[in-house]
Design a protein around this motif. Sequence first.
Motif, PDB file in Angstrom:
ATOM      1  N   ALA A 546       0.828  -1.207   0.000  1.00 28.87           N
ATOM      2  CA  ALA A 546       0.000   0.000   0.000  1.00 28.87           C
ATOM      3  C   ALA A 546       0.862   1.256   0.000  1.00 28.87           C
ATOM      4  O   ALA A 546       0.561   2.227  -0.704  1.00 28.87           O
ATOM      5  N   ALA A 547       1.935   1.234   0.774  1.00 22.48           N
ATOM      6  CA  ALA A 547       2.843   2.379   0.816  1.00 22.48           C
ATOM      7  C   ALA A 547       3.505   2.603  -0.533  1.00 22.48           C
ATOM      8  O   ALA A 547       3.664   3.746  -0.989  1.00 22.48           O
ATOM      9  N   GLU A 548       3.886   1.506  -1.186  1.00 20.60           N
ATOM     10  CA  GLU A 548       4.517   1.619  -2.502  1.00 20.60           C
ATOM     11  C   GLU A 548       3.542   2.181  -3.526  1.00 20.60           C
ATOM     12  O   GLU A 548       3.899   3.023  -4.358  1.00 20.60           O
ATOM     13  N   TYR A 549       2.296   1.724  -3.476  1.00 19.08           N
ATOM     14  CA  TYR A 549       1.270   2.221  -4.401  1.00 19.08           C
ATOM     15  C   TYR A 549       1.098   3.739  -4.227  1.00 19.08           C
ATOM     16  O   TYR A 549       1.067   4.485  -5.210  1.00 19.08           O
ATOM     17  N   ALA A 550       0.983   4.198  -2.973  1.00 17.35           N
ATOM     18  CA  ALA A 550       0.762   5.624  -2.717  1.00 17.35           C
ATOM     19  C   ALA A 550       1.973   6.461  -3.108  1.00 17.35           C
ATOM     20  O   ALA A 550       1.830   7.587  -3.606  1.00 17.35           O
ATOM     21  N   THR A 551       3.174   5.925  -2.900  1.00 19.37           N
ATOM     22  CA  THR A 551       4.392   6.670  -3.243  1.00 19.37           C
ATOM     23  C   THR A 551       4.497   6.886  -4.750  1.00 19.37           C
ATOM     24  O   THR A 551       4.921   7.949  -5.216  1.00 19.37           O
ATOM     25  N   LYS A 552       4.114   5.875  -5.532  1.00 18.96           N
ATOM     26  CA  LYS A 552       4.138   6.018  -6.985  1.00 18.96           C
ATOM     27  C   LYS A 552       3.067   7.000  -7.463  1.00 18.96           C
ATOM     28  O   LYS A 552       3.246   7.683  -8.473  1.00 18.96           O
ATOM     29  N   LEU A 553       1.971   7.043  -6.732  1.00 15.57           N
ATOM     30  CA  LEU A 553       0.846   7.866  -7.157  1.00 15.57           C
ATOM     31  C   LEU A 553       1.064   9.356  -6.874  1.00 15.57           C
ATOM     32  O   LEU A 553       0.691  10.215  -7.681  1.00 15.57           O
TER      33      LEU A 553
END
Length: 811
Positions: A546-553
């Motif tokens: 989830a953290a990786e998804y938000a960081t890319k977004l």
Amino acid sequence: MRRNHPLTCPKKPAPATGRSLLLAASLLAVALSLPFSAALDVTLDQPFQQSLITLPHAACTTLFHRNGRQGCGTPSSDSIQGALLSWDEMGTGVPPYTEKGSGEALDFIAVFPDGVADLEKIASLEASYGDEDGDGWCRMVGVLVVNATTDGMENSYYSSPMASFPQGQNTPSADVTYDDGDYKWNKKGDGLFYKDRGSIPTAIVTDRDISTYLLEISRQQASNLKASAETSELPLVSANMNFYMGGADINSKTCLTWTDDGELRPKCLPLGGNSLWATAGSRADPDAEDPRDVVMLAVNIDGPSQYQDLTPAANSAAGNILAGLMAARAIGELPDGELDDLQRQVAFGFFQGEKYGYIGSRAFFADTVYPGFACREGSEFAQDDAKAVERGFSTCLYPMRPSTGFRALGQIYSVISVDQVAFPEEEGVLYAHKDGLTDVGEIAAEILVALTNATTVTDAGVGSAPPSPVSSLARISGNGEGEAGGAVLSGYSTAFSDDYYGSHLDSALHRKVDMESIAAAATVAARAAIALAYYDGDSDDASDDAAEYATKLLPDISAEDEMLLTLSQCLFYDGNCDYLKGHVATEDSNEKYRTKMIQTMGGDKNLDTPPNFNVGVYGGYLGQARIYHDNGKSKSIYGSYKGDNVEKASDFDVIVRLSFLETSLLGILNDFLGRGSDGMDTPTECKSTSDCLNVSYCASSGDYAVCAGSDTKECVCSRARWHPALDPDLEPLQDQGTFLLRAMEEGDGGGDGLGPIYTEPYWSAEIGVSVFRASSSFMGTYVLVAGALFLAFNIMIALKLKARLTKEVLF
């Protein structure tokens, strides 16, 4: 046998009479040459004379709560007078030179530099001189704090006036803080803010030149009184203080239920105002049977301070607001469709009155789900779109809720709060605090730590959440068992690192704001909200995923971001900035269009310069939502309405005056979050919402357009709402400014009988401080004799002149 005293105090000097003052003015030139004028180097002559007659100051005010009162004031409606004597000279313990104990004790007002006016020192002087007769020589009747703060000040000598257990043990808010707030977050707190000092008026002077003069003269006078008993004939520079704010035995219940001749006539108003809440993505569908759960990013918009008009709250409020707004802007740049596809809806809460028993967050969470709001049968009306506070949602007239749009939100899944990031404990480091109660609190903290990037986010390791909307939610949910929770992102680790917490020194004027820390906190908070909305929990790596998804977004927010710098100037330095004023003007135009009435959104004044984040009061035109009822036969204004003669929604309008800060936040949130709709490549320009009626790019799920913006105003999709920030244990009655105080067992509408119910008394228009030179009996006699001689001299000259003119046949 008398003990030794720090100084010999003469008999109390007599105030100057009107006759002696008049003669003194006539003899100014003579008086300046008299021997006693040389005893004091500084006088009340120009340029100080005009400034000190009405002293610019901020008062330490009285507040009532459920169980009593706290703060400062005079013991009666009579003003008090006292000579200005410095606290350190009074507290040195030097024995008197002369055994003088006869006559009336000298009333004095202790003068403190602002950095040392703490509980220990004030209490020490009160113990020595605070009794009815003082110590036989002197009696302390007031405290005057003066600005002695310098740039680059060392904070190791300062203590916080807040409690060491903020809103916790031994405070009026302990019952609404989870686990009674048994963790010492504010280790340098001495609790001065919570003490009942109703017999000792206190005020602070911020003007540097006047403060320097008052501090010097108070030291001189105290030193002179030590040195010689003959100084009893000196005209002492004194102050007059009038801060009567109610009797000794009054509490919130007493003042709210005060009656005159059987009529309810409250002597106070509840603290509060209005919170702002907003959603990211398409507006919640009012007809949805199973709305998505909510992840909320929440901050406080008020700061604590014992001086009502001096609450800069740079670290305890302004930095939190700035980080929250920048996080909203970052998320608002995403397309609505992408936000709508997340498992949970992202929302924002900017809560008012959080430092006084979590007023805003408790009221909001109680209405949404814990236990949820119920309108009285027959009191709910759906107004036409043009008049509705929130289109598509009804108004409840009792209990009064301007809009019931909050009922469209789902369950609160998690809350992320931001706290004290403007002056962090360690450069480049932020800290995650889990609530210590819930699984989702653990998940939220894990995600915050996983979002470490250029700025390190580390687990604080405390195991409980600091006072914040997170702790408020944990207390109010699940019957106090913490059914819902979250985590706090802060600039401190195991305890508050800012020694100025809750002080007027929590300011950006004397220390440098860490813009890198605020930008990092905004980035991490925005990504954490998105990550929690995305989180599926299907694997052991779900938090990292989830953290990786938000960081890319979401990209990093730069400390040099133009909007960040603009808002920082407004929130830390100039609350009268053009950017905030522009948003307030737009919202004022929108409200005039909705109500067709002449009222001013933003209140009567701006945020001040420097900004002031003190909580307001809730009542009448001061933040209370009111019902303007016009059925064609009569017109009335109500705080709520139980009557039966409201036949249709067109009979009434909801009117309100949000504060300047609340109004500007409403506009900014709409501006930041309302631009993600499809087809909004070229927004329609506007002057008010009346220009947005035909906009089509906000048509999905009942969305509608409103006018928003500061300099450039454009039609955006409505995303922000306001919600009454009133202690859930209170409910507005029909007469505006009057309130029902619920008992614990009633509990309807979210009241649990545990709230502190902070109130503020009505003030007299004569409240204030003035400084003057009191004349001694010797001075009065001397001036009268000198005046008589001067009059005789003028009569003699006049007679001689008459004789000369008669001789010359000119008379």
